[in-house]
Design a protein around this motif. Structure first.
Motif, short mmCIF file in Angstrom:
data_model
loop_
_atom_site.label_atom_id
_atom_site.label_comp_id
_atom_site.label_asym_id
_atom_site.label_seq_id
_atom_site.Cartn_x
_atom_site.Cartn_y
_atom_site.Cartn_z
N UNK A 60 0.80 -1.22 0.00
CA UNK A 60 0.00 0.00 0.00
C UNK A 60 0.83 1.28 0.00
N UNK A 61 1.80 1.42 0.92
CA UNK A 61 2.62 2.64 0.94
C UNK A 61 3.38 2.86 -0.36
N UNK A 62 3.89 1.78 -0.96
CA UNK A 62 4.64 1.91 -2.21
C UNK A 62 3.73 2.40 -3.33
N UNK A 63 2.53 1.84 -3.43
CA UNK A 63 1.60 2.27 -4.47
C UNK A 63 1.14 3.71 -4.24
N UNK A 64 0.96 4.09 -2.99
CA UNK A 64 0.58 5.46 -2.66
C UNK A 64 1.68 6.43 -3.08
N UNK A 65 2.91 6.09 -2.74
CA UNK A 65 4.07 6.92 -3.08
C UNK A 65 4.19 7.10 -4.59
N UNK A 66 4.14 5.98 -5.33
CA UNK A 66 4.32 6.02 -6.77
C UNK A 66 3.17 6.77 -7.46
N UNK A 67 1.95 6.49 -7.03
CA UNK A 67 0.78 7.14 -7.62
C UNK A 67 0.83 8.65 -7.44
N UNK A 95 -6.91 -4.53 -0.80
CA UNK A 95 -6.49 -3.93 0.47
C UNK A 95 -5.46 -2.84 0.24
N UNK A 96 -4.54 -3.07 -0.70
CA UNK A 96 -3.51 -2.08 -1.00
C UNK A 96 -4.11 -0.83 -1.64
N UNK A 97 -5.04 -1.02 -2.58
CA UNK A 97 -5.64 0.11 -3.28
C UNK A 97 -6.56 0.90 -2.35
N UNK A 98 -7.23 0.21 -1.43
CA UNK A 98 -8.02 0.90 -0.42
C UNK A 98 -7.12 1.78 0.44
N UNK A 99 -5.92 1.29 0.73
CA UNK A 99 -4.95 2.07 1.49
C UNK A 99 -4.55 3.33 0.70
N UNK A 100 -4.35 3.18 -0.63
CA UNK A 100 -4.00 4.32 -1.48
C UNK A 100 -5.08 5.39 -1.40
N UNK A 101 -6.34 4.95 -1.45
CA UNK A 101 -7.46 5.89 -1.38
C UNK A 101 -7.48 6.64 -0.04
N UNK A 102 -7.29 5.90 1.04
CA UNK A 102 -7.29 6.52 2.37
C UNK A 102 -6.16 7.52 2.52
N UNK A 103 -4.98 7.14 2.05
CA UNK A 103 -3.83 8.03 2.14
C UNK A 103 -4.05 9.29 1.32
N UNK A 104 -4.61 9.12 0.13
CA UNK A 104 -4.85 10.26 -0.76
C UNK A 104 -5.87 11.22 -0.17
N UNK A 105 -6.97 10.67 0.33
CA UNK A 105 -8.03 11.53 0.89
C UNK A 105 -7.57 12.28 2.13
N UNK A 106 -6.62 11.70 2.86
CA UNK A 106 -6.15 12.33 4.09
C UNK A 106 -4.79 13.02 3.94
N UNK A 107 -4.39 13.20 2.68
CA UNK A 107 -3.14 13.91 2.38
C UNK A 107 -1.94 13.30 3.09
N UNK A 108 -1.93 11.95 3.17
CA UNK A 108 -0.79 11.24 3.76
C UNK A 108 0.20 10.92 2.66
N UNK A 153 -9.54 10.08 -5.76
CA UNK A 153 -9.61 10.64 -4.41
C UNK A 153 -9.23 12.11 -4.39
N UNK A 154 -8.41 12.52 -5.37
CA UNK A 154 -7.99 13.91 -5.48
C UNK A 154 -8.88 14.70 -6.45
N UNK A 155 -9.91 14.02 -6.96
CA UNK A 155 -10.82 14.62 -7.95
C UNK A 155 -10.06 15.08 -9.19
N UNK A 156 -9.11 14.22 -9.60
CA UNK A 156 -8.33 14.43 -10.82
C UNK A 156 -8.76 13.37 -11.83
#
Length: 356
Positions: free
Chosen positions: A23-30, A293-306, A64-67
């Motif tokens: 999850x963190x890796x996908x969030x970082x890369x995305x 589970x990983x992509x759900x983590x990406x969504x949560x991180x994005x919505x909360x500016x993590x 999640x960023x409305x992009x």
């Protein structure tokens, strides 16, 4: 009607593992890709097979960023590019550079995905039985293939015609520069695409062994590594040395992309052909729960500016791929990849690195 989730209920262990492992890796890369795409307004082409989940994570981050995600999933593989450019000597520096020991027949079958009947009809038995060792014998093999260039063009003509039409439908020939996204590392597909399309390209990778711009047949190919740049396999950088784990879990439901034909029934659309499936594809329902589970983590991180720093991602990933018992035993069957390009068949990452 029975809900599909009732037939395949979520497995919390899989979902949690996906969130913490990748999850963190996908969030970082995305996040990095979205920043680039917004600044440049460029379309991103996610390369099969790793791009299957990379694109979904990227799309979830953008949503999640409305992009609006400006991206496409591109069917391609190293072996396919070797095949589709078999009649182009400019590609031999890339297709013949991987180690190989065996007969020419075995090389043509495994690396270039030609059938026994095809190779037997174009090469003599003596030529096919010639024992070669790559890259030591690269000059001899290049000479042999070059002398057979007209025959090779006949072999691959239906494939090349269909693939160029497929790329045209994706709008590639209308773009000035083509942007590719993949895990990494040497950019072989990108370089071959640079030759095939005759356009400058940019490769967006987690890890780029040789970052920066290079000339590929008078066109520029630029490589960017967002997690790490300048590291080669075997130099002690764990995310690269053990990238087999990422390749295993970032996979599409199909096997390796091997061929394409224009549909013969109506002359429209394409028939796609894929290779054998490894365990992760045979048990794709398990892999899907991990990646959801990983992509759900990406969504949560994005919505909360993590946002994660690259060193944080490296540390988290290293814990999983270096220490035993970090990867749940129930998911061990998913960590195998096919390594047919080098003739090694299927390789189990956990067994290879002594983690099971």
């Amino acid at each position: 009607m029975t809900n599909c989730t009732e037939l395949n209920p979520p497995i919390p262990q899989f979902s949690h593992f996906g969130a913490t492992f990748i999850g963190p890796l996908l969030s970082f890369f995305s996040n990095k890709l979205a920043t680039y795409s917004q600044q440049k307004n460029d379309k991103l082409f996610f390369l099969a097979r790793e791009g299957y989940w990379l694109q979904q994570a990227y799309s979830e981050h953008c949503s999640s960023q409305e992009i609006t995600p400006n991206s496409e999933y591109l069917l391609v593989s190293r072996a396919f590019m070797f095949k589709v450019m078999l009649d182009d000597p400019r590609s031999y520096a890339y297709s013949l550079d991987f180690s190989f020991d065996g007969s020419l027949k075995e090389l043509l079958r495994t690396r270039f995905m030609l059938s026994n009947a095809t190779v037997s009809s174009f090469f003599t038995e003596k030529e096919l039985n010639k024992v070669i060792s790559l890259p030591n014998d690269i000059a001899d093999v290049e000479t042999l293939l070059t002398t057979q260039q007209s025959k090779l063009s006949q072999i691959i003509a239906p494939t090349k015609r269909a693939y160029l039409a497929y790329l045209a439908e994706l709008g590639m020939f209308e773009l000035e520069t083509i942007n590719f996204v993949d895990v990494g590392y040497s950019g072989t597909i990108q370089k071959l695409m640079t030759i095939l399309l005759d356009k400058p390209t940019i490769g967006h990778y987690l890890i780029a062994s040789k970052p920066g711009a290079i000339k590929v047949e008078n066109r520029q190919a630029n490589m960017i590594g967002y997690l790490k740049e300048g590291k080669k396999m075997g130099e002690g950088y764990t995310p690269l040395d053990r990238s087999m784990f990422l390749e295993a879990i970032l996979t599409a439901p199909q096997g390796q992309f091997q061929d394409i034909r224009i549909n013969q029934i109506n002359g429209k659309g394409y028939d796609f052909y894929f290779g054998r499936k490894v365990s992760a594809q045979k048990h794709f329902h398990d892999l899907t729960q991990i990646m959801n589970g990983a992509i759900s983590f990406v969504s949560t991180a994005s919505k909360n500016a993590i946002e994660y720093r690259h060193d944080e991602v490296e540390k988290l990933l290293t814990q999983y791929v270096e220490k035993p018992n970090m990867i749940p035993r129930s998911s061990h069957h998913l960590f195998a990849i096919d390594d047919d390009v080098t003739g090694n068949g299927t390789v189990d990452a956990l067994q290879f690195f002594g983690l099971k």
